[in-house]
Design a protein around this motif. Structure first.
Motif, mmCIF file in Angstrom:
data_model
loop_
_atom_site.group_PDB
_atom_site.id
_atom_site.type_symbol
_atom_site.label_atom_id
_atom_site.label_comp_id
_atom_site.label_asym_id
_atom_site.label_seq_id
_atom_site.Cartn_x
_atom_site.Cartn_y
_atom_site.Cartn_z
ATOM 1 N N LEU A 91 0.813 -1.212 0.000
ATOM 2 C CA LEU A 91 0.000 0.000 0.000
ATOM 3 C C LEU A 91 0.850 1.268 0.000
ATOM 4 N N GLN A 92 2.106 1.118 -0.398
ATOM 5 C CA GLN A 92 3.019 2.265 -0.430
ATOM 6 C C GLN A 92 2.477 3.412 -1.274
ATOM 7 N N ALA A 93 1.778 3.088 -2.360
ATOM 8 C CA ALA A 93 1.296 4.115 -3.276
ATOM 9 C C ALA A 93 0.290 5.057 -2.630
ATOM 10 N N PHE A 94 -0.357 4.626 -1.534
ATOM 11 C CA PHE A 94 -1.355 5.467 -0.889
ATOM 12 C C PHE A 94 -0.723 6.521 0.027
ATOM 13 N N VAL A 95 0.505 6.279 0.459
ATOM 14 C CA VAL A 95 1.125 7.148 1.455
ATOM 15 C C VAL A 95 1.370 8.570 0.950
ATOM 16 N N GLY A 97 -0.151 10.454 -1.241
ATOM 17 C CA GLY A 97 -1.395 11.218 -1.289
ATOM 18 C C GLY A 97 -1.909 11.556 0.092
ATOM 19 N N TYR A 98 -1.775 10.600 1.027
ATOM 20 C CA TYR A 98 -2.237 10.836 2.397
ATOM 21 C C TYR A 98 -1.417 11.942 3.060
ATOM 22 N N PHE A 146 -2.565 0.462 7.498
ATOM 23 C CA PHE A 146 -2.065 0.263 6.145
ATOM 24 C C PHE A 146 -1.087 -0.917 6.098
#
Length: 200
Positions: A91-95, A97-98, A146
């Protein structure tokens, strides 16, 4: 200080000898100059003088490193550990943006927060620090959700504490933790909205 041109961000060239060259002012600059440009809102991009590769991210990271080395200590140890754990995670790709959303929200409301704290607490340093700790705690909880390993570790720790205390309470389900986090985020949004309204 340098202002961004209407054609786009200021281009900074980085040479093999690590020197930085501002193509708009035709002068060499330092990381301190770039740091001031960031603080003044001047948009720039750093490119490798030989290959033309965009290396802005690494240079900005270097600025952060230099500031931390000066004793600023803006990044808490726990935050850094949580961030490092996210590298390579599914889930690295979400970090990004967060983090971007969180900092954007904080930046938009920081002046209102300062004024509110000053009015309520006469300087508000402790109150702002308390709010920061609360926000970081919420971020860390989000990171645990996450990260499967981090979440399992947290559950094991909570179970161990409950067993040691002789507690018979059931462990919170993931859905309950998510709902609780959503509630905290919503409460923070309402608080920021209130600060923004009072600022107007």
């Amino acid at each position: 200080m340098t202002e961004a041109s209407t054609d786009g961000p200021v281009v900074i060239k980085k040479y093999a000898n690590r020197r930085l060259y501002n193509t708009q002012t035709s002068s060499y600059v330092t990381l301190d100059h770039l740091c001031e440009m960031v603080k003044e809102g001047v948009e720039f991009e750093v490119r490798d003088a030989r290959s033309g590769e965009d290396i802005t991210r690494s240079v900005l990271t270097q600025i952060i490193f230099e500031e931390e080395a000066k004793g600023q200590n803006l990044l808490p140890i726990r935050f850094l550990r949580q961030l490092i754990r996210m590298y390579g995670d599914s889930l690295q790709a979400f970090v990004p943006g967060y983090l971007d959303m969180s900092m954007e929200s904080f930046t938009k409301n920081q002046e209102a927060m300062r004024n509110r704290m000053a009015e309520a607490f006469g300087g508000g340093g402790q109150a702002l620090e308390a709010m920061t700790r609360q926000n970081l705690a919420m971020f860390e909880r989000a990171m645990r959700m996450f990260t499967p390993f981090g979440l399992q570790t947290s559950r094991n720790e909570e179970q161990a504490r409950a067993t040691a205390n002789g507690s018979a309470e059931a462990k919170p389900k993931p859905s309950e933790e998510i709902n609780e986090l959503k509630s905290e985020i919503e409460a923070m949004r309402q608080q920021l909205s209130e600060l923004a309204r009072e600022r107007k």
